[in-house]
Write a protein that holds these residues in place. Structure first.
Motif, short mmCIF file in Angstrom:
data_model
loop_
_atom_site.label_atom_id
_atom_site.label_comp_id
_atom_site.label_asym_id
_atom_site.label_seq_id
_atom_site.Cartn_x
_atom_site.Cartn_y
_atom_site.Cartn_z
N TYR A 1 0.84 -1.20 0.00
CA TYR A 1 0.00 0.00 0.00
C TYR A 1 0.88 1.25 0.00
O TYR A 1 0.72 2.14 -0.83
CB TYR A 1 -0.88 -0.04 1.24
CG TYR A 1 -1.91 1.05 1.36
CD1 TYR A 1 -3.10 1.00 0.64
CD2 TYR A 1 -1.73 2.12 2.25
CE1 TYR A 1 -4.06 1.99 0.77
CE2 TYR A 1 -2.67 3.11 2.39
CZ TYR A 1 -3.84 3.05 1.65
OH TYR A 1 -4.79 4.02 1.78
N LEU B 1 -7.61 -2.47 -4.38
CA LEU B 1 -7.85 -1.61 -3.24
C LEU B 1 -9.34 -1.41 -2.98
O LEU B 1 -9.81 -1.47 -1.85
CB LEU B 1 -7.18 -0.27 -3.52
CG LEU B 1 -6.71 0.54 -2.33
CD1 LEU B 1 -5.82 -0.29 -1.43
CD2 LEU B 1 -5.93 1.75 -2.84
N GLU B 2 -10.08 -1.22 -4.08
CA GLU B 2 -11.52 -1.03 -3.92
C GLU B 2 -12.17 -2.28 -3.35
O GLU B 2 -13.06 -2.19 -2.49
CB GLU B 2 -12.16 -0.68 -5.27
CG GLU B 2 -11.96 0.79 -5.62
CD GLU B 2 -12.37 1.12 -7.06
OE1 GLU B 2 -12.74 0.17 -7.79
OE2 GLU B 2 -12.29 2.30 -7.43
N GLU C 1 -11.46 -2.32 0.34
CA GLU C 1 -12.25 -1.32 1.05
C GLU C 1 -13.70 -1.77 1.20
O GLU C 1 -14.31 -1.59 2.24
CB GLU C 1 -12.15 0.04 0.33
CG GLU C 1 -10.83 0.73 0.65
CD GLU C 1 -10.51 1.90 -0.28
OE1 GLU C 1 -11.25 2.12 -1.26
OE2 GLU C 1 -9.50 2.58 0.00
N ARG C 2 -14.22 -2.38 0.12
CA ARG C 2 -15.60 -2.86 0.15
C ARG C 2 -15.77 -3.91 1.27
O ARG C 2 -16.67 -3.82 2.08
CB ARG C 2 -15.93 -3.50 -1.20
CG ARG C 2 -17.24 -3.05 -1.77
CD ARG C 2 -17.59 -3.57 -3.17
NE ARG C 2 -16.81 -4.63 -3.72
CZ ARG C 2 -16.01 -4.48 -4.80
NH1 ARG C 2 -15.91 -3.32 -5.40
NH2 ARG C 2 -15.34 -5.51 -5.27
N SER D 1 -13.82 -4.51 3.85
CA SER D 1 -13.57 -3.95 5.19
C SER D 1 -14.81 -3.22 5.70
O SER D 1 -15.20 -3.36 6.86
CB SER D 1 -12.39 -2.97 5.14
OG SER D 1 -11.25 -3.59 4.61
N ARG D 2 -15.45 -2.43 4.81
CA ARG D 2 -16.65 -1.69 5.22
C ARG D 2 -17.77 -2.64 5.60
O ARG D 2 -18.46 -2.45 6.59
CB ARG D 2 -17.13 -0.79 4.07
CG ARG D 2 -16.57 0.63 4.13
CD ARG D 2 -17.41 1.59 3.29
NE ARG D 2 -17.65 1.09 1.94
CZ ARG D 2 -16.78 1.27 0.92
NH1 ARG D 2 -15.63 1.88 1.12
NH2 ARG D 2 -17.06 0.81 -0.28
N THR E 1 -13.39 0.79 9.89
CA THR E 1 -13.36 2.16 9.37
C THR E 1 -12.20 2.35 8.39
O THR E 1 -12.34 3.06 7.40
CB THR E 1 -13.22 3.17 10.54
OG1 THR E 1 -12.16 2.71 11.39
CG2 THR E 1 -14.50 3.27 11.32
N ALA E 2 -11.05 1.71 8.66
CA ALA E 2 -9.92 1.81 7.72
C ALA E 2 -9.81 0.51 6.95
O ALA E 2 -10.27 -0.53 7.41
CB ALA E 2 -8.64 2.07 8.51
N PRO E 3 -9.21 0.54 5.74
CA PRO E 3 -9.08 -0.71 4.98
C PRO E 3 -8.24 -1.75 5.75
O PRO E 3 -7.19 -1.41 6.32
CB PRO E 3 -8.37 -0.30 3.69
CG PRO E 3 -7.89 1.09 3.87
CD PRO E 3 -8.69 1.69 5.00
N ASP E 4 -8.72 -2.98 5.79
CA ASP E 4 -8.00 -4.06 6.47
C ASP E 4 -6.96 -4.61 5.50
O ASP E 4 -7.27 -5.37 4.60
CB ASP E 4 -9.00 -5.15 6.88
CG ASP E 4 -8.30 -6.34 7.55
OD1 ASP E 4 -7.04 -6.33 7.61
OD2 ASP E 4 -9.01 -7.25 7.98
#
Lengths: 421, 300
Positions: free
Chosen positions: A26, A36-37, A40-41, A43-44, A49-52
């Motif tokens: 990263y 990355l998307e 993020e998807r 993780s959400r 709250t932050a990307p795992d």
């Protein structure tokens, strides 16, 4: 000149290996937008709250379900003039064999230690295995510094404990210690603001500066024959008598005109040509895959080894001493015959004696009559036919072997030759 | 003084070594050749491994019947130029036999290739299949060994992979099973393009930029063909595109590009911010683990 560094990340489960690799990729901008998307998807969806960043490498369904790493994941990235091949090894003891797989080809090991846990049995096992397979450099990443308020004393406690352990076990690898928080990104690629008392390099700097030797060029020539090219059915009369010995140079250099010996037979001949895909060249060096033709029509096939007549020869051994890592869930059966695979050669083998089994916790060499999965032992192996053996620390390709179980053909053990006769 | 070897030299030498291990250890292997860029590299590597001899294996293509005609023509021409035997087995035939049943006539045949592949393995008794899969393509592939053991159903068991140490590859399998060998496991997409440029390899024309009727669907470009017509409400446009990966028409999308030479493609690849499969696969986005599931079922 572009260089490649192969390294693995290892250490106990939950020490944060996958997060560290995610952070490395990263922060060095090696993650692509869609990857990355996806992270993020996910993780959400899980309420983070932050990307795992551990999701970057944990690719199997079971891994994501259990939140652990099961098998080695390979990742590739570039920084400056260097290409990195990362092998992310699992921490669970059950999957140690996957860690050994990754370690066998690595030039550096990043060993993670949770600063709160210190050295666990699995940290020691991974350090010992990394040393056993001859990895020349260890980067000890003292992770989760954020959870001890970045306390230098906590870092130093790990350094002292590891140095004590290294001395007691005779570790040979160069060692770098780096305090870090993979989660927050301190000392991985960026220095961060929390560790002003640490003046050494970041992890990426260690990776970029570690020397990579283009290996075994200066060693004596070793060429295991993989396959023989005989295009007999060809209509071209020039090819009628063609006989090419195909293989990859394991060590050293060879030039057209030099004299070679074939092992184990000991017959000699002269190199008349070295080719790649039918195109001649003057030399072959360690790492090259070539075809070699000889002046004499010797009986040479897969499993034979070419060496140079003017260089030191390996030992033609019927009995070897070796460090053995047992990798199979079924324990070693001392009376059974296994198939030993050395270079391209296969011979029947029996474990004649177990000289000791290493107790990873105490570093004691204890007597044993049996070996179970993940055991590290010194053994004596008796062979039905000779192999051309070097010591592992001198020459890796001719100093290593596998044991295969003839019932399943699975790879059940990996061995490093320490002595041969 | 002998010249130092480059990264590509090392990747090439390692791949040749792997191909020769297949030749040395397996009785009846085959090399999967689709006409795509990765398998084009495999053919060049096989030439370097085995010439002046013949390849010690035939080429095999599993044809979904939904491939671009340029690619199929290229496949046949390339095999003929090399003078090597090409075996083609079709999903169409599996449908006729009843071993593949489509839920809808217009369903993508991509995942059904696994059945046809298994039938080809049984028909010819192959004990090893060589493929051009790379670990940088996808997360499940990143975990696979160079020599990957499959059972008689072609299944991959990711939790039970063999240890694979040093350069000692183990291609032995119990009767009924086979191995899959991946010589370019450690190559990245950029390495592949650099190798194609260095070796001057020919590729099917659809890898280079050309105008093509497409619709925009789910953030990707979907090519409009007889097989994949525009849906109601979609606007057909004709952008300049190229394919980064070539496969079944129903699930492979092109990317917008003006790159008409390998050098231009190399520049774009070095600067890309989207992964190869992410930009081009209409089937991988449905589920985070779709590739792993397909592989478990015997997919490449």
């Amino acid at each position: 000149m572009d260089t490649v560094l192969r390294f693995l990340t290892c250490g106990s489960v939950d020490d944060g290996k996958s997060t560290l690799i995610g952070r490395l990729l990263y922060d060095s901008r090696a993650l692509l937008v869609d990857t990355l998307e996806g992270i993020e998807r996910t993780s959400r969806r899980r309420g983070a709250t932050a990307p795992d960043l551990s999701l970057v490498t944990d690719g199997l369904i079971a891994e994501r379900e259990q939140g652990i790493t099961i098998d080695v994941a390979y990742r590739y990235f570039r920084s400056g003039a260097r290409t990195f091949i990362i092998a992310d090894a699992p921490g669970h003891e059950q999957y140690t064999r996957n860690m050994v797989t990754a370690a066998s080809t690595a030039q550096l090991a990043v060993l993670l230690v949770d600063v709160r846990q210190g050295l666990t049995a699995q940290t020691r096992r991974h350090a010992l295995l990394a040393d056993l397979v001859g990895i020349p450099a260890l980067a000890i990443a003292v992770n989760k510094m954020d959870l001890v308020d970045y306390d230098p004393a906590a870092f130093e406690a790990v350094v002292y404990a590891f140095e004590d352990f290294a001395e007691a076990s005779g570790l040979r690898a160069r060692r770098h210690y780096i305090p870090m928080s993979a989660l927050l990104g301190d000392m991985v690629v960026e220095r961060g603001e929390h560790l002003p008392w640490y003046l050494g390099p970041t992890l990426l700097e260690v990776l970029e500066r570690t020397p990579v030797e283009d290996g075994a060029r200066d060693e004596p020539f070793r060429f295991p024959v993989q396959w023989v090219c005989r295009p007999r059915e060809s209509t071209d009369p020039l090819l009628h008598d063609y006989r090419g010995l195909a293989g990859q140079v394991a060590a050293g250099t060879l030039a057209v005109g030099e004299e070679i010996a074939v092992l184990p037979s000991g017959r000699r001949s002269t190199v008349t040509s070295i080719e790649v895909g039918g195109v001649p060249r003057e030399h072959a060096v360690a790492g090259d895959s070539v075809m070699i033709r000889l002046a004499d029509d010797l009986d040479v096939g897969r499993g034979d080894l070419l060496v140079r007549a003017d260089e030191s020869a390996p030992t033609l051994a019927r009995s070897i001493e070796a460090d053995l890592v047992w990798l199979d869930p079924a324990p070693l059966a001392p009376r059974r015959t296994y198939l030993l695979r050395h270079t391209t050669r296969e011979v029947q083998a029996r474990i004649e004696a177990i000289e000791w089994n290493l107790d990873v916790a105490t570093l004691e060499r204890v007597p044993a009559h049996e070996l179970a999965m993940n055991d590290i032992a010194r053994v004596r192996v008796k062979l039905a036919q000779p192999i051309a053996a070097d010591r592992y620390e001198a020459l890796r390709d001719t100093g290593s072997f596998l044991l295969l179980d003839p019932a399943t053909w699975d790879t059940v053990a990996a061995g490093m030759i320490r002595g041969a006769r | 003084m002998i010249a130092p070897r480059t990264h590509l030299d090392r990747l090439e030498a390692e791949a040749i070594h792997i191909l020769r291990e297949v030749a040395g250890q397996c009785q009846n292997p085959a090399l999967l050749f689709s006409g795509g860029k990765d398998s084009v590299c495999l053919l060049r590597l096989a030439e370097k491994a085995f010439r002046p001899g013949r390849f010690p294996f035939p080429l095999l293509h599993i044809d979904t019947g939904h491939n671009y005609p340029e690619v199929i023509a290229f496949r046949d021409r390339r095999a003929a130029e090399l003078g090597e035997r090409l075996i083609v087995r079709s999903v169409e035939d599996s449908i006729a036999r009843g071993t593949v049943r489509l839920a809808r006539p217009d369903e993508s045949r991509n995942r059904h290739q696994s059945v046809t592949l298994r039938e080809a393995i049984e028909e010819f008794g192959f004990d090893c299949l060589i493929g051009g899969a790379r670990r940088d393509e996808e997360k499940a592939r990143a975990k696979e060994r160079v020599f990957s053991v499959r059972d008689e159903f072609g299944q991959w068991d990711p939790k039970n992979q063999r240890p694979e140490l040093w350069r000692l590859y183990n291609a032995k399998v119990p009767a009924g099973g086979h191995v899959r060998a991946f010589p370019i496991s450690d190559w990245t997409e950029l390495d592949v393009w650099q190798y194609i440029a260095r070796e001057g390899l020919e590729l099917p024309s659809i890898y280079f930029a050309h105008p093509r009727p497409c619709v925009r669907r789910g953030g990707l470009l979907a090519p409009v063909t007889e097989l994949t017509p525009a849906r109601e409400g979609e606007t057909v446009e004709t952008p300049w595109v190229r394919f980064r990966t070539v496969g079944d028409i129903t699930c492979t999308a092109p990317v917008e590009s003006r790159a008409r030479t390998i050098e231009e493609i190399l520049r774009e690849t070095a600067a890309t911010t989207i992964s190869e499969r992410g930009a081009t696969r209409l089937d991988d986005q449905t589920h985070e683990a779709s590739m792993e599931q397909r592989k478990r079922e015997g997919y490449f």
